[in-house]
Design a protein around this motif. Structure first.
Motif, PDB file in Angstrom:
ATOM      1  N   TRP A 106       0.838  -1.201   0.000  1.00  0.00           N
ATOM      2  CA  TRP A 106       0.000   0.000   0.000  1.00  0.00           C
ATOM      3  C   TRP A 106       0.872   1.250   0.000  1.00  0.00           C
ATOM      4  CZ3 TRP A 106      -0.430   4.246   3.256  1.00  0.00           C
ATOM      5  CH2 TRP A 106      -1.521   5.098   2.985  1.00  0.00           C
ATOM      6  N   SER A 107       0.471   2.262  -0.769  1.00  0.00           N
ATOM      7  CA  SER A 107       1.070   3.591  -0.608  1.00  0.00           C
ATOM      8  C   SER A 107       0.020   4.658  -0.877  1.00  0.00           C
ATOM      9  CB  SER A 107       2.312   3.766  -1.483  1.00  0.00           C
ATOM     10  OG  SER A 107       1.931   3.797  -2.823  1.00  0.00           O
TER      11      SER A 107
ATOM     12  N   ASP B  53      -4.095   2.783   4.721  1.00  0.00           N
ATOM     13  CA  ASP B  53      -3.066   1.787   5.014  1.00  0.00           C
ATOM     14  C   ASP B  53      -3.735   0.607   5.728  1.00  0.00           C
ATOM     15  OD1 ASP B  53      -1.081   0.260   6.146  1.00  0.00           O
ATOM     16  OD2 ASP B  53       0.199   1.976   6.637  1.00  0.00           O
TER      17      ASP B  53
END
Ligand SMILES: [Fe+2]
Ligand SMILES: [Fe+2]
Length: 325
Positions: A64-65, A135
């Motif tokens: 995830w980003s 996130d």
């Protein structure tokens, strides 16, 4: 409504057990009305599954980003607060099942309500994970921390306060979801939260109508309960990690703040029930009504000061952004 077995006098002290018994018929009527107006909807239809893909970890997918989602920073903060609030459903169920019981019309309502609320957490989590809006590791850790604390109602000692609290709280939740949708930056998220907000509105109507019946049955005690709940109101998610910080941003961003709480949550319920116009109260009810009136005037003034600070802050932010451009 039949209240025949009960004496309605100014001096009758209603116990919780007697109130629950006396209001069972109203609960049944309201439950049937609710079941007629509540339209079935499917949470999976609001999740853009095609945007989803494997995460890192067990499946070796993409980590995830932040830039993976189009949800706004404010929308992200608020979605997490709303989801964690919904996540604590087992504790809410425990509180209302303990207060209202799991039998008869009350029990049928408690279980139906729980089932509808369960849909909200499922839908928001699926949306957030499929769109990579938050996130997932942080979210899971926050959920564990929040649920491990549990939720204890401020009003568990009083049936009337419990009913009054949920009438305001369901509307507060409705407004929080709706405004989060508006600020999310994603029309699909807005649509999903509008659907959830609609459920919350129907929950509010159920409890508000119940509170109306309680106000007719036990006006002094109900007035005291309403005043206590309004004066001491806290959002159900107040115990979650970082709540104060998130709530401050949600307030400045215009999703939920004092002005909205006063104008869009407290006043609509109080006006609908004509709480400030109830007459013929005994000393207890009269004192509570006076206290409530004074509190609302003070809250309105406080909300005006908040509005001014918010406008000044937003103007400073806009000027700083213009200077950078
Ligand atoms: Fe909900
Ligand atoms: Fe609800």
């Amino acid at each position: 409504m039949t209240i025949a077995p009960m004496q309605r006098t100014a001096t009758t002290a209603w116990t919780d057990a007697r109130l629950i018994l006396a209001l069972e018929e109203v609960v049944e009527t309201e439950l049937n009305r609710h079941l007629k107006v509540a339209k079935e909807w499917m949470p999976h239809e609001f999740v853009p599954w095609s945007q989803g893909r494997d995460f890192d970890g067990v499946l070796g997918g993409e980590a995830w980003s932040l830039e993976q989602s189009k949800v706004t920073p404010l929308g992200r903060i608020s979605l997490v607060v709303n989801l964690l609030t919904e996540d604590n459903l087992p504790s809410y169920h425990h509180e209302i099942a303990t207060m209202f019981g799991r039998e008869g019309a009350w029990g049928a309502w408690v279980h139906r309500w729980t089932a509808e609320e369960g849909r909200h957490g499922i839908a928001i989590r699926d949306y957030l994970l499929a769109t990579r809006a938050v996130d997932p590791v942080e979210l899971e850790r926050a959920r564990m921390a929040h649920m491990s604390e549990g939720f204890e109602s401020d009003n568990a000692h009083s049936m009337l306060q419990s009913v009054a609290y949920v009438a305001f709280q369901e509307l507060a939740t409705r407004i929080a979801h709706r405004n989060t949708g508006h600020h999310s930056g994603d029309p699909l998220c807005d649509q999903l939260l509008a659907k959830i907000a609609n459920d919350e509105n129907l929950h509010m109507v159920f409890y508000r109508n119940l509170l109306k019946a309680a106000l007719e049955l036990a006006p002094d005690q109900a007035m005291r309960a309403i005043a206590d709940v309004v004066i001491n109101f806290r959002m159900p998610g107040h115990g979650m990690p970082g709540f104060e910080r998130s709530a401050a941003q949600i307030a400045i961003g215009g999703i939920y703040n004092l002005r909205i709480h006063h104008d869009d949550v407290l006043q609509p319920v109080l006006r609908h029930l004509k709480v400030m116009e109830v007459s013929g109260l005994g000393p207890v009810g009269q004192h509570a009504q006076d206290e409530l009136g004074a509190f609302l005037a003070g809250l309105d003034a406080q909300a005006t000061r908040f509005d001014e600070r918010q406008a000044a802050l937003l103007a400073r932010r806009a000027a700083a952004a213009a200077a950078r451009a």
